[in-house]
Design a protein around this motif. Structure first.
Motif, PDB file in Angstrom:
ATOM      1  N   LYS A  50       2.288  -2.444   3.314  1.00  0.00           N
ATOM      2  CA  LYS A  50       1.796  -1.259   3.646  1.00  0.00           C
ATOM      3  C   LYS A  50       2.952  -0.048   3.107  1.00  0.00           C
ATOM      4  O   LYS A  50       2.177   0.990   2.665  1.00  0.00           O
ATOM      5  CB  LYS A  50       1.903  -1.052   5.204  1.00  0.00           C
ATOM      6  CG  LYS A  50       0.799  -1.952   5.913  1.00  0.00           C
ATOM      7  CD  LYS A  50       0.964  -1.827   7.560  1.00  0.00           C
ATOM      8  CE  LYS A  50      -0.257  -2.695   8.041  1.00  0.00           C
ATOM      9  NZ  LYS A  50       0.129  -2.808   9.764  1.00  0.00           N
ATOM     10  N   LEU A  51       4.104  -0.286   3.047  1.00  0.00           N
ATOM     11  CA  LEU A  51       4.916   0.920   2.779  1.00  0.00           C
ATOM     12  C   LEU A  51       4.799   0.980   1.243  1.00  0.00           C
ATOM     13  O   LEU A  51       4.820   2.189   0.679  1.00  0.00           O
ATOM     14  CB  LEU A  51       6.276   0.348   3.169  1.00  0.00           C
ATOM     15  CG  LEU A  51       7.543   1.721   2.427  1.00  0.00           C
ATOM     16  CD1 LEU A  51       6.965   2.976   3.413  1.00  0.00           C
ATOM     17  CD2 LEU A  51       8.943   1.120   3.076  1.00  0.00           C
ATOM     18  N   GLN A  52       4.771  -0.154   0.592  1.00  0.00           N
ATOM     19  CA  GLN A  52       4.591   0.027  -0.928  1.00  0.00           C
ATOM     20  C   GLN A  52       3.175   0.712  -1.349  1.00  0.00           C
ATOM     21  O   GLN A  52       3.017   1.353  -2.229  1.00  0.00           O
ATOM     22  CB  GLN A  52       4.520  -1.454  -1.347  1.00  0.00           C
ATOM     23  CG  GLN A  52       5.855  -2.223  -1.373  1.00  0.00           C
ATOM     24  CD  GLN A  52       5.851  -3.347  -2.128  1.00  0.00           C
ATOM     25  OE1 GLN A  52       5.178  -3.521  -3.507  1.00  0.00           O
ATOM     26  NE2 GLN A  52       6.128  -4.569  -1.789  1.00  0.00           N
ATOM     27  N   LEU A  53       2.094   0.197  -0.592  1.00  0.00           N
ATOM     28  CA  LEU A  53       0.825   0.938  -0.973  1.00  0.00           C
ATOM     29  C   LEU A  53       0.647   2.411  -0.452  1.00  0.00           C
ATOM     30  O   LEU A  53       0.403   3.085  -1.419  1.00  0.00           O
ATOM     31  CB  LEU A  53      -0.156   0.126  -0.082  1.00  0.00           C
ATOM     32  CG  LEU A  53      -1.788   0.765  -0.222  1.00  0.00           C
ATOM     33  CD1 LEU A  53      -2.174   0.473  -1.393  1.00  0.00           C
ATOM     34  CD2 LEU A  53      -2.623   0.126   0.719  1.00  0.00           C
ATOM     35  N   LEU A  54       1.226   2.789   0.655  1.00  0.00           N
ATOM     36  CA  LEU A  54       1.416   4.122   0.815  1.00  0.00           C
ATOM     37  C   LEU A  54       2.133   5.151  -0.104  1.00  0.00           C
ATOM     38  O   LEU A  54       1.824   5.942  -0.647  1.00  0.00           O
ATOM     39  CB  LEU A  54       1.958   4.453   2.449  1.00  0.00           C
ATOM     40  CG  LEU A  54       0.869   3.830   3.373  1.00  0.00           C
ATOM     41  CD1 LEU A  54       1.636   3.746   4.896  1.00  0.00           C
ATOM     42  CD2 LEU A  54      -0.407   4.973   3.482  1.00  0.00           C
ATOM     43  N   ARG A  55       3.387   4.653  -0.425  1.00  0.00           N
ATOM     44  CA  ARG A  55       4.310   5.245  -1.447  1.00  0.00           C
ATOM     45  C   ARG A  55       3.705   5.374  -2.704  1.00  0.00           C
ATOM     46  O   ARG A  55       3.728   6.570  -3.371  1.00  0.00           O
ATOM     47  CB  ARG A  55       5.632   4.199  -1.522  1.00  0.00           C
ATOM     48  CG  ARG A  55       6.330   4.834  -2.718  1.00  0.00           C
ATOM     49  CD  ARG A  55       7.756   4.138  -2.736  1.00  0.00           C
ATOM     50  NE  ARG A  55       7.648   2.515  -3.217  1.00  0.00           N
ATOM     51  CZ  ARG A  55       7.145   2.245  -4.351  1.00  0.00           C
ATOM     52  NH1 ARG A  55       7.370   3.007  -5.267  1.00  0.00           N
ATOM     53  NH2 ARG A  55       7.113   1.066  -4.802  1.00  0.00           N
ATOM     54  N   LYS A  56       2.957   4.327  -3.290  1.00  0.00           N
ATOM     55  CA  LYS A  56       2.232   4.402  -4.442  1.00  0.00           C
ATOM     56  C   LYS A  56       0.875   5.453  -4.362  1.00  0.00           C
ATOM     57  O   LYS A  56       0.769   6.009  -5.462  1.00  0.00           O
ATOM     58  CB  LYS A  56       1.913   2.959  -4.980  1.00  0.00           C
ATOM     59  CG  LYS A  56       3.031   2.063  -5.600  1.00  0.00           C
ATOM     60  CD  LYS A  56       2.418   0.527  -5.555  1.00  0.00           C
ATOM     61  CE  LYS A  56       3.838  -0.219  -5.976  1.00  0.00           C
ATOM     62  NZ  LYS A  56       3.272  -1.643  -6.452  1.00  0.00           N
ATOM     63  N   GLN A  57       0.343   5.485  -3.376  1.00  0.00           N
ATOM     64  CA  GLN A  57      -0.714   6.271  -3.225  1.00  0.00           C
ATOM     65  C   GLN A  57      -0.377   7.597  -3.421  1.00  0.00           C
ATOM     66  O   GLN A  57      -1.080   8.510  -3.826  1.00  0.00           O
ATOM     67  CB  GLN A  57      -1.443   6.021  -1.877  1.00  0.00           C
ATOM     68  CG  GLN A  57      -2.276   4.820  -1.660  1.00  0.00           C
ATOM     69  CD  GLN A  57      -2.942   4.333  -0.445  1.00  0.00           C
ATOM     70  OE1 GLN A  57      -2.339   5.045   0.681  1.00  0.00           O
ATOM     71  NE2 GLN A  57      -3.809   3.428  -0.470  1.00  0.00           N
TER      72      GLN A  57
END
Length: 215
Positions: free
Chosen positions: A20-27
């Protein structure tokens, strides 16, 4: 909200925290370095979280929640919340142990001034402070001052770095602290100073007990 919408739209609430953290950071178009700056942590910490090698503490979780407009319950699964709470408890206990190690080491400053050393006075041996000893050889005085000084300085460093997350420091500072106390104990035993050797020995026992209690 941006973070919640994107996670729900992609059915990512089933993902683990690191994903989730990776996804939110990249978004949000952030690098690990940029995210670390906004959370006031190191890039290494962000890398550790994203590689599933640990969870943020409660303050960092709140900062992540605010940054991405998402609740902590949506960031973490039930098991992860329990794990984060256990991790926080262990970190607090580790910080307390580090402070205690530091205080015990800084205590060596007191040994300069309290009467724990034997001084021959006629037919009697009286207890005097280190700097009140008149018959002490200069090289022994230097040895005592060095061991007390190094241990005290190391204790100050321990207190200042109580929240340090460096793996090498977290793992090894208790060994360094105990090694200094062992050296002091042996020095005072060999120089036939039983009172100060006794105190150093008990400090070593207490440090060993603290080490055995760490998770």
């Amino acid at each position: 909200m941006f973070g919640v919408y994107e996670l729900k739209r992609q059915a990512d609430l089933r993902m683990e925290f690191n994903e989730k953290l990776q996804l939110l950071r990249k978004q949000k178009g952030l690098t690990q370095e940029e995210l670390a700056e906004q959370l006031f942590v190191s890039r290494t910490a962000v890398s550790k979280w994203e590689s599933n090698r640990g969870l943020p503490n409660i303050d960092s979780l709140k900062a992540i929640s605010k940054l991405f407009s998402i609740t902590i319950d949506e960031l973490l699964s039930g098991d992860e919340i329990l794990l984060a709470a256990e991790q926080e408890k262990n970190e607090n206990a580790r910080s307390l142990r580090t402070i205690l190690y530091g205080l015990f080491d800084v205590m060596n400053l007191v040994f300069f001034f309290i009467p724990l050393f034997g001084e021959q006075n006629g037919d009697f041996i009286e207890s005097v402070s280190l700097f009140a000893m008149k018959s002490l050889e200069s090289y022994m005085l230097v040895a005592y001052v060095v061991i007390f000084g190094i241990t005290s300085v190391f204790g100050i460093v321990e207190i200042l770095l109580q929240d340090c997350q460096n793996y090498f420091w977290k793992k090894n500072h208790p060994f360094f602290s105990m090694a200094l106390t062992i050296a002091a104990t042996l020095l005072f035993i060999l120089s036939q100073e039983p009172y100060i050797a006794f105190f150093q020995f008990w400090l070593l026992i207490i440090k060993g007990f603290l080490y055995m209690k760490q998770p």
